[in-house]
Design an enzyme around this catalytic site. Structure first.
Site, mmCIF file in Angstrom:
data_model
loop_
_atom_site.group_PDB
_atom_site.id
_atom_site.type_symbol
_atom_site.label_atom_id
_atom_site.label_comp_id
_atom_site.label_asym_id
_atom_site.label_seq_id
_atom_site.Cartn_x
_atom_site.Cartn_y
_atom_site.Cartn_z
ATOM 1 N N ASP A 127 -27.740 -37.267 6.106
ATOM 2 C CA ASP A 127 -27.176 -37.723 7.511
ATOM 3 C C ASP A 127 -25.827 -38.102 7.147
ATOM 4 O O ASP A 127 -24.927 -37.409 6.566
ATOM 5 C CB ASP A 127 -28.202 -38.950 7.909
ATOM 6 C CG ASP A 127 -28.088 -38.801 9.600
ATOM 7 O OD1 ASP A 127 -27.015 -39.023 9.972
ATOM 8 O OD2 ASP A 127 -29.332 -38.686 9.935
ATOM 9 N N HIS A 202 -24.658 -43.094 12.628
ATOM 10 C CA HIS A 202 -26.015 -42.187 12.715
ATOM 11 C C HIS A 202 -26.814 -42.314 11.665
ATOM 12 O O HIS A 202 -28.124 -42.635 11.790
ATOM 13 C CB HIS A 202 -25.692 -40.627 12.948
ATOM 14 C CG HIS A 202 -26.408 -39.813 13.627
ATOM 15 N ND1 HIS A 202 -27.574 -39.181 12.754
ATOM 16 C CD2 HIS A 202 -27.125 -39.554 14.790
ATOM 17 C CE1 HIS A 202 -28.468 -38.475 13.290
ATOM 18 N NE2 HIS A 202 -28.125 -38.436 14.472
ATOM 19 N N SER A 566 -32.880 -37.065 16.871
ATOM 20 C CA SER A 566 -32.332 -37.700 16.005
ATOM 21 C C SER A 566 -33.294 -38.904 15.473
ATOM 22 O O SER A 566 -33.416 -39.189 14.340
ATOM 23 C CB SER A 566 -30.945 -37.897 15.861
ATOM 24 O OG SER A 566 -30.188 -37.007 15.308
#
Length: 783
Positions: A127, A202, A566
């Site tokens: 990620d 994220h 996600s």
């Protein structure tokens, strides 16, 4: 141009077996591969300039290198080189959910409570990195014994912004991979950070969903929203940063991250990323990322990937291969809504993590374009109507009123922000703030946004028109000048700090990518069900990086609420850690089977799970979900820890499936170094926990082999055939001892000619309470 080079004719690592993690034997072998790769480059491109980025030497034997097209052609002519692939870009697919999934009273209890859930299991996340200082990743919250798992052999990269001591017994490893991005000139060192540190947010968010610590207070904009926990709060985290805020990422870096994670011996790999385009070539499965992940599965690693945020169109799936566990996004039953009550007694729903106005008092509404200094009638710039600049506004005119601002695509693009509008409202002493959706903009779906003053965003264009109509109709203007002389519209805001709990969840979100699974760029359908399951992905609280820039509304906060597949994928990665903890010998396919056959197919009211069908006003168009929307269904964490029966599948099975694709032998050899034997296997023949037939010509026989992972049990098989199909199962009843296998044969006959997909299921009822369900899908049929 940059190429990903994959030679395979050197000695193959897999000949050494899979037990050599970080062993001297493996280290010597890996060094040998690197030397052979370097020698090949020097011999082929003697005296020429090139830049080698990575050596892949654990899962695959290959390298990434920057070349001209002429140099690539030279390498391609070498007999040692099996395959050359052009690098490609990838992107991210961007609390209370433990309770919604039943973990506190179910799966966690079986694992000994949240203080034990997942311990000893390492979840590797590819990620945007991680914020190591977030309390979700601390290892000193308890005094219990909490060692780093002995099987994990990774390390912690040390840089100026990721100093020594950033890793601990919770965050056991962290690396970054950016060579491809750097050589392309898109890497911004001050923003993207050449370290595992997360400047996006994220990666921190997804890591905390999978395995963040239990009981961490969520405080945003000064408001307390409860305590957060990962799905496997005692599992360990290893981070492999290969994605960046400014540009996403590239396959060469992602493959390097996958290779390193496997060499480090993680138990689970979670990817909240998808390719930016459908892979070209013979089949979607033949791409560097999917093939590297297939080798990871061979190494015993369970692989989870987000389905993608390209729904709700059919065949919008961005995760293709049967060895990858693909996760779509659903809503859960917690919603944050606030409301504006207008002076005409209309109530309009909005989103905003904000307090309400004081008491029952009504406040005058004033739109920013009507509050400009010097009686200007039209805002000079769009940003003024969006309340981005207080310097042009008449503070005396606005004081004590609710400021009305437009919300346009500029907010999505980052050109305007809610935070700046809030600062404007406070600067001019407004009593609150209301955003209406620009009527010329359709399809926005907004997460609740934190606000430290009374406020909300009206997320519906239809409701925004109603609001504006009331506001405009209530204005009193001076005839000759048309200047507003009285603001007659009034309203009050009801706060949105407390959640509402509905009963229609879960439902599949409009953005979640849909099946059927495309086999190739002709959009032929594969005999493989995608997604595999759905999990919570809408309005998910998760940890937020102190450097996080991905969501302007949460800049500087320690938690953020995001939506996307996600967010769904790490839910499943965490649940897989719980299964791995209980069943350490389970193969990746067995873990996937346990998650797939125990799903929930109804919402909290007992009605079928619904699926949103349009981007605009999605709730008004939802219909019952099919397997192309939700795969096997909504993940049920507690049931997955007692699946009864499993459908297992091996690397050799996947290899036979790939060899069964017409003309695939050279491609399979290029990627795996294995020679194809004659194979007629299709996706329908794989021992998957689903039956999917893209084309049924008259009749077909399908088999499944099931393994009993519970105690001895009698089972009855019920075959509910899809419309236009007749099907039978043999045996229809069987006794299966613990640990034993049973072959079940299905004869499937078309009863009509029809090109529309139809759906059924196969149910295995055990006399000890197990109920195992697999979806049964037939697309094109011909009698």
């Amino acid at each position: 141009k940059q190429k990903l080079e994959l030679p395979h004719n050197f000695p193959h690592q897999n000949e050494l077996g899979n037990s050599q993690h970080a062993s001297p034997k493996y280290m010597n072998y890996g060094s040998l591969l690197v030397r052979l790769q370097n020698s090949l480059l020097k011999k082929t491109l003697r005296g020429e300039h090139y830049t080698k980025l990575y050596s892949y030497h654990y899962l695959i034997n290959g390298f990434a290198v920057v070349l001209t097209p002429q140099q690539a052609e030279k390498l391609n002519r070498r007999k040692e080189v099996a395959n050359i692939i052009l690098d490609f870009s990838v992107r991210t697919a961007t609390t209370y959910t433990p309770e919604f999934l039943g973990l506190p009273e179910g799966a966690w209890v079986q694992d000994g409570g949240p203080q034990c859930a997942g311990q000893g299991v390492v979840v590797g996340l590819i990620d945007t990195g991680i914020d190591p200082n977030h309390p979700s990743f601390a290892d000193d919250l308890t005094t219990d014994n909490y060692p780093v798992p002995a099987h994990y052999s990774g390390n912690c990269e040390v840089t100026s912004d990721f100093p020594s001591g950033s890793c601990n017994r919770k965050l056991v490893g962290a690396r970054h991979f950016a060579a491809s991005a750097i050589t392309r000139g898109v890497f911004n060192a001050s923003q993207d950070l050449a370290s595992p540190s997360d400047s996006d947010g994220h990666g921190t968010h997804t890591a905390s969903i999978a395995a963040g610590n239990h009981g961490i207070p969520v405080i945003v904009a000064g408001h307390y929203f409860g305590d957060a926990s990962g799905m496997a709060p005692r599992a360990h985290i290893a981070v492999y940063k290969a994605l960046y805020k400014g540009f996403g990422g590239f396959a060469a870096d992602v493959v390097a991250a996958i290779d390193q994670a496997a060499e480090d011996n993680v138990d689970i790999i979670s990817l909240s990323i998808t390719p930016n385009r459908r892979p070209p070539g013979l089949a979607t499965f033949f791409n560097p990322i999917d093939m590297a992940l297939m080798s990871a599965v061979k190494d015993g690693i369970f692989v989870v990937q987000a389905a993608g945020n390209t729904g709700p169109s059919p065949k919008s799936m961005s995760s293709y291969s049967p060895w990858i566990f693909t996760v779509g996004a659903s809503a859960h039953d917690r919603e944050y809504n606030n409301y504006v009550v207008l002076g005409n007694n209309l109530t309009i729903s909005g989103v905003g993590l904000a307090p309400g106005t004081d008491g029952d008092s009504m406040y005058n509404l004033i739109a920013a374009p009507h509050a400009l200094q010097n009686y200007t009638t039209t805002p000079i710039e769009m940003s003024l109507g969006e309340c981005q600049d207080p310097s042009h506004l008449d503070k005396d005119l606005i004081r004590g009123k609710i400021l009305v601002c437009s919300y346009s695509i500029r907010f999505v693009l980052g050109l305007s922000s809610v935070k700046q509008a809030l600062d404007t409202a406070k600067n001019v002493s407004a009593a609150g703030i209301i955003f209406y959706l620009d009527p010329f903009v359709l399809g926005f779906q907004l997460n609740p946004t934190p606000m430290d003053i009374p406020g909300l965003i009206i997320p519906s264009s239809d409701d925004s028109k109603i609001f504006l109509s009331y506001y405009n109709d209530s204005l009193v203007r001076d005839g000759p000048s048309d200047r507003v002389v009285k603001f007659g519209a009034v309203a009050k805001i009801l706060g949105g700090l407390k959640p509402n709990y509905g009963s229609s969840a879960p439902k599949v979100m409009f953005y979640s990518a849909r099946g059927p699974d495309p086999e190739d760029n002709t959009l032929a359908n594969a005999d493989i069900l995608k997604p595999n399951v759905v999990a919570p992905g809408s309005s998910i609280w998760g940890a937020w990086s102190s450097r996080g820039l991905d969501s302007a509304e949460f800049t500087g906060e320690s938690f953020a609420m995001l939506s996307g597949t996600s967010m769904a994928a790490p839910h499943i990665a965490g649940l897989a850690a719980l299964i791995k903890q209980k069943f350490p010998s389970f193969s990746p396919a067995a873990i996937g089977s346990a998650l797939s056959t125990t799903t929930t197919l109804s919402d909290k009211q007992g009605n079928p799970i619904m699926s949103q069908r349009t981007y605009s006003n999605p709730d008004s168009t939802q219909t019952p979900a099919t397997p192309f929307d939700m795969g096997n269904g909504f993940a049920n964490a507690t049931a997955a820890l007692d699946p009864g029966l499993i459908f297992d599948c091996s690397y050799d099975d996947y290899l036979s499936f790939l060899c069964g694709i017409n003309g695939s032998a050279p491609v399979v050899a290029n990627y795996t170094g294995s020679s194809c034997r004659a194979s007629t296997m299709t996706g329908a023949d794989l021992n998957l926990p689903s039956i999917t037939i893209a084309v049924l010509n008259q009749s077909r026989t399908i088999t499944r082999t099931i393994t009993n992972v519970a105690s001895d049990e009698n089972y009855t098989v019920s075959c509910n055939a899809p419309y236009g199909v007749a099907a039978s199962a043999a045996p229809a009843q069987f006794f299966i001892p613990s640990g034993q296998k049973q072959l079940v044969t299905f004869v499937v006959n078309a009863t009509m000619t029809n090109s529309s997909a139809s759906f059924g299921d196969v149910e295995f009822y055990g006399d000890r309470g197990h109920r195992v369900v697999i979806p049964f899908t037939v697309m094109s049929k011909a009698v």
